[in-house]
Enzyme design. Structure first.
Site, PDB file in Angstrom:
ATOM      1  N   LYS A 288       0.851  -1.190   0.000  1.00  0.00           N
ATOM      2  CA  LYS A 288       0.000   0.000   0.000  1.00  0.00           C
ATOM      3  C   LYS A 288       0.889   1.242   0.000  1.00  0.00           C
ATOM      4  O   LYS A 288       1.828   1.341   0.775  1.00  0.00           O
ATOM      5  CB  LYS A 288      -0.917  -0.008   1.219  1.00  0.00           C
ATOM      6  CG  LYS A 288      -2.016   1.048   1.197  1.00  0.00           C
ATOM      7  CD  LYS A 288      -2.971   0.875   2.371  1.00  0.00           C
ATOM      8  CE  LYS A 288      -4.088   1.908   2.323  1.00  0.00           C
ATOM      9  NZ  LYS A 288      -5.032   1.776   3.458  1.00  0.00           N
ATOM     10  N   GLU A 377     -18.758  -5.828  11.571  1.00  0.00           N
ATOM     11  CA  GLU A 377     -19.681  -5.070  12.415  1.00  0.00           C
ATOM     12  C   GLU A 377     -20.635  -5.972  13.194  1.00  0.00           C
ATOM     13  O   GLU A 377     -20.937  -5.718  14.365  1.00  0.00           O
ATOM     14  CB  GLU A 377     -20.471  -4.079  11.568  1.00  0.00           C
ATOM     15  CG  GLU A 377     -19.632  -2.961  10.952  1.00  0.00           C
ATOM     16  CD  GLU A 377     -18.961  -3.343   9.654  1.00  0.00           C
ATOM     17  OE1 GLU A 377     -18.187  -2.526   9.117  1.00  0.00           O
ATOM     18  OE2 GLU A 377     -19.207  -4.479   9.163  1.00  0.00           O
ATOM     19  N   ARG A 405     -25.112  -2.548   8.933  1.00  0.00           N
ATOM     20  CA  ARG A 405     -24.793  -3.950   8.678  1.00  0.00           C
ATOM     21  C   ARG A 405     -25.055  -4.820   9.906  1.00  0.00           C
ATOM     22  O   ARG A 405     -25.072  -6.044   9.806  1.00  0.00           O
ATOM     23  CB  ARG A 405     -23.327  -4.064   8.260  1.00  0.00           C
ATOM     24  CG  ARG A 405     -22.916  -3.083   7.173  1.00  0.00           C
ATOM     25  CD  ARG A 405     -21.487  -3.265   6.740  1.00  0.00           C
ATOM     26  NE  ARG A 405     -21.443  -3.800   5.389  1.00  0.00           N
ATOM     27  CZ  ARG A 405     -20.341  -4.269   4.805  1.00  0.00           C
ATOM     28  NH1 ARG A 405     -19.202  -4.296   5.470  1.00  0.00           N
ATOM     29  NH2 ARG A 405     -20.386  -4.726   3.578  1.00  0.00           N
TER      30      ARG A 405
END
Length: 641
Positions: A288, A377, A405
């Site tokens: 990244k 979640e 969610r």
């Protein structure tokens, strides 16, 4: 500042132009694309490190596959900037995440190359599999379907549900696992260790090299001899390390890991995989922030750094002439530490957002009492419920839009059992440049109908502290929601002694006689600013900070409706089913009649832009509130000479 694309990139208006370039020149295309992203984001802002990490993959995918006929689904979309630039949006890329500009995420109505709208993680495999099954049913057997998913997104249960189905669906889908050990923060959990073991196992990597050497030397697909195909199959499935079994066990043909920054290897590999039918997974390893040293070194900081000097790496900060109010999330992060120091049963939980929620402060100081559970979640809420059964006072911090969610867990595992989990919903309201996938517009509406649930919203930092203090008290026996917005509050001097707030009580901020304005949460500050102008115009509005949507302060509301014939409600949630609706229900229940106006997020999708631009568009900034009051009170305005 004019930003010019490189010699090759400036002539790529869509992927068909890219495919005309000799493979030997793709390295230059990657370098120019990476530099263009750096140039634009440094000046105009946006997500940064994620797209740099998949430059080579973006080029390879559009070079090998016949997009948009071949369908490419990006997970989350933070990494899709290169994809956008290569698919006809190079010259408008500077409008990315700006008001009325292009979205920061793939978006179906923006481009035919954006096959699926993304913003929340872990949806790509399900979506691509759905597309692949549909193509199979329609007889489109040569059509390719590719899902690009990061190892962070792979931690979510939805990704595993999709993998489980993909292995038996017999559809033509390629899953590319972009493994960089990062989501926004460093990844956590057993999957991270599993992937690390794959990429470091000497036994596995020797066998992997054998497989890829075979692919590099031999034609594949229909041109393979049966013996060659059998040898490849045996090589992949015969891996003896414990780390190689998961994806194969799910009946996905696993290939890799390979270097995700080797453009030639990527192109050759994808060309080979095109000819292998059925469900398969390619594991690539990337960095990244690749190509920008500072982003490689601190990937979390450079996920979305704001504007910066690309040469020195200085991240620009606005000048500070006076003490600044803190961000709400930092107030949460500092306050939970204070509460935990005084109460050894206080714990913190977050699903992969320790930096964004500022739970990282507690994780650093009290690592055994704060938990990052990954992008999960649902698990975060039920884990918190399990902790609560044992007497723990758990602050479960989830962004408002991500809380959607875990709705079932809020009902089934928390509310029905009356477990005093404290749900801190960060990023409630309009979040700005991330746009509709991230706006916290609906939490009041979707939580308000759940029994046994307390729902609150602070107008400022002091109220946030006091609501957190109240929620963790032993006297509180119910689940407790505290919603607050992204960004700065209004109180530089915010660290004040804790005070318990009686549940279901609001406060009168200003006496008045012409009209009552009822606010919930941070927009109460917009009301305060609006009243300053209204007083100049000769009006005397009353202002009530209700603090709780559930239970409502009925004593205060009786006072309002006995005194005022005109009432305005203001919230940073949807007007359909939100705080204003709760006030209307109170009126109907008690037989009150009043001229009432509900102000908040309208019943439509609000796009991206700066929060101030979106407040203005939705009409509940200070100017909009003042205008609405004046419209309701036209006959009573005194003109001041």
């Amino acid at each position: 500042m004019d930003i010019t694309a490189g010699q090759l990139l400036r002539h790529i208006d869509d992927p068909s132009d890219l495919r005309k370039i000799d493979k030997e020149k793709l390295y230059q295309v990657c370098e120019e694309l990476r530099q263009y992203i750096i140039d634009v984001v440094s000046v105009h802002g946006g997500h940064f490190a994620a797209s740099l990490g998949v430059v080579e993959l973006s080029v390879a995918l559009h070079y090998v596959f016949n997009t948009p006929y071949d369908q490419l689904v990006w997970d989350v979309g933070h990494q899709a900037y290169g994809h956008k630039i290569l698919t006809g949006r190079r010259d408008i890329f500077h409008t990315n995440r700006k008001y009325k500009g292009i979205s920061g995420f793939p978006k179906r109505d923006e481009s035919p190359y954006d096959t699926f709208g993304v913003g929340h993680s872990s949806t790509s495999i399900s979506a691509a599999l759905g597309m692949a099954i549909a193509s199979k049913l329609k007889g489109e057997h040569e059509r390719q379907h590719i899902a690009v998913i990061g190892d962070g997104s792979m931690t979510a249960g939805m990704a595993f549900e999709a993998l489980n189905h993909a292995g038996v669906a017999n559809a033509n889908v390629l899953i590319i696992l972009n493994d960089n050990c990062m989501s926004i923060d460093p990844n956590v959990g057993a999957l991270k260790e599993y992937l690390t073991d794959i990429t470091t196992s000497p036994t596995y990597n020797k066998l992997r090299d054998d497989v890829w050497n075979l692919l590099g030397k031999m034609p594949v697909g229909k041109r393979f001899t049966r013996d060659m195909a059998s040898k490849l199959e045996a090589s992949v499935k015969g891996v003896v390390t414990r780390s190689s079994n998961l994806f194969e066990a799910l009946k996905l043909r696993y290939f890799g890991p390979i270097d995700g920054h080797n453009i030639t290897k990527l192109v050759d590999t994808l060309q080979d995989l095109k000819d292998i039918p059925g469900p398969k997974l390619l594991h690539i390893v990337t960095t990244k922030g690749k190509g920008y040293a500072l982003a490689e070194k601190d990937q979390t900081l450079w996920h979305a750094p704001g504007l910066f000097d690309k040469i020195t790496g200085e991240i620009y900060k606005k000048p500070v002439n006076a003490p600044e109010p803190p961000k709400y999330q930092d107030v949460f992060g500092e306050t939970i530490i204070e509460l935990a120091a005084a109460n050894d049963r206080v714990l913190g939980v977050t699903p992969a957002m320790p930096s964004g929620s500022s739970l990282k402060f507690m994780m650093e100081k009290m690592p055994d009492r704060a938990f990052d559970v990954g992008i999960c979640e649902q698990h975060a809420v039920t884990l918190s419920a399990g902790l609560a059964t044992q007497g723990m006072r758990v602050f479960c911090n989830i962004y408002s839009s991500f809380m959607q969610r875990a709705f079932d867990q809020a009902v089934h595992d928390v509310a029905i059992q009356q477990l005093p989990v404290i749900l801190c919903l960060d990023r409630a309201g309009l979040v700005g440049e991330d746009g509709p996938t991230h706006h916290g517009a609906y939490d009041i509406a979707y939580l308000r109908g759940i029994p046994n649930l307390i729902i609150s919203a602070p107008m400022n930092e002091e109220e946030l502290r006091n609501l957190m203090y109240t929620a963790q008290l032993e006297s509180n026996k119910l689940p407790f929601v505290i919603r607050y917005p992204r960004g700065q509050g209004v109180m530089p001097d915010w660290r004040r002694p804790f005070k318990a707030i009686p549940v279901g009580t609001g406060r009168k901020i200003r006496e008045g006689k012409d009209i009552a304005i009822l606010s919930i949460g941070h927009p109460g500050n917009f009301v305060t600013d609006a009243i300053k102008q209204l007083v100049i115009d000769g009006l005397q509005p009353a202002h009530y900070d209700m603090r709780f949507v559930k239970p409502l302060d009925e004593a205060l509301l009786h006072e309002v409706f006995r005194q005022f014939e005109k009432v305005i409600t203001v919230e940073d949630g949807t007007v359909a089913g939100g705080f204003g609706s709760a006030i209307l229900e109170f009126m109907a229940r008690h037989g009150y009649k009043a001229d009432i106006k509900i102000m908040g997020i309208p019943d439509r999708i609000v796009e991206h832009g700066k929060p101030s631009e979106l407040y203005r568009e939705c009409g509940f900034d200070a100017k909009g509130i003042a205008h609405t009051v004046m419209e309701m009170m036209k006959n009573k305005i005194t003109v001041v000479a």
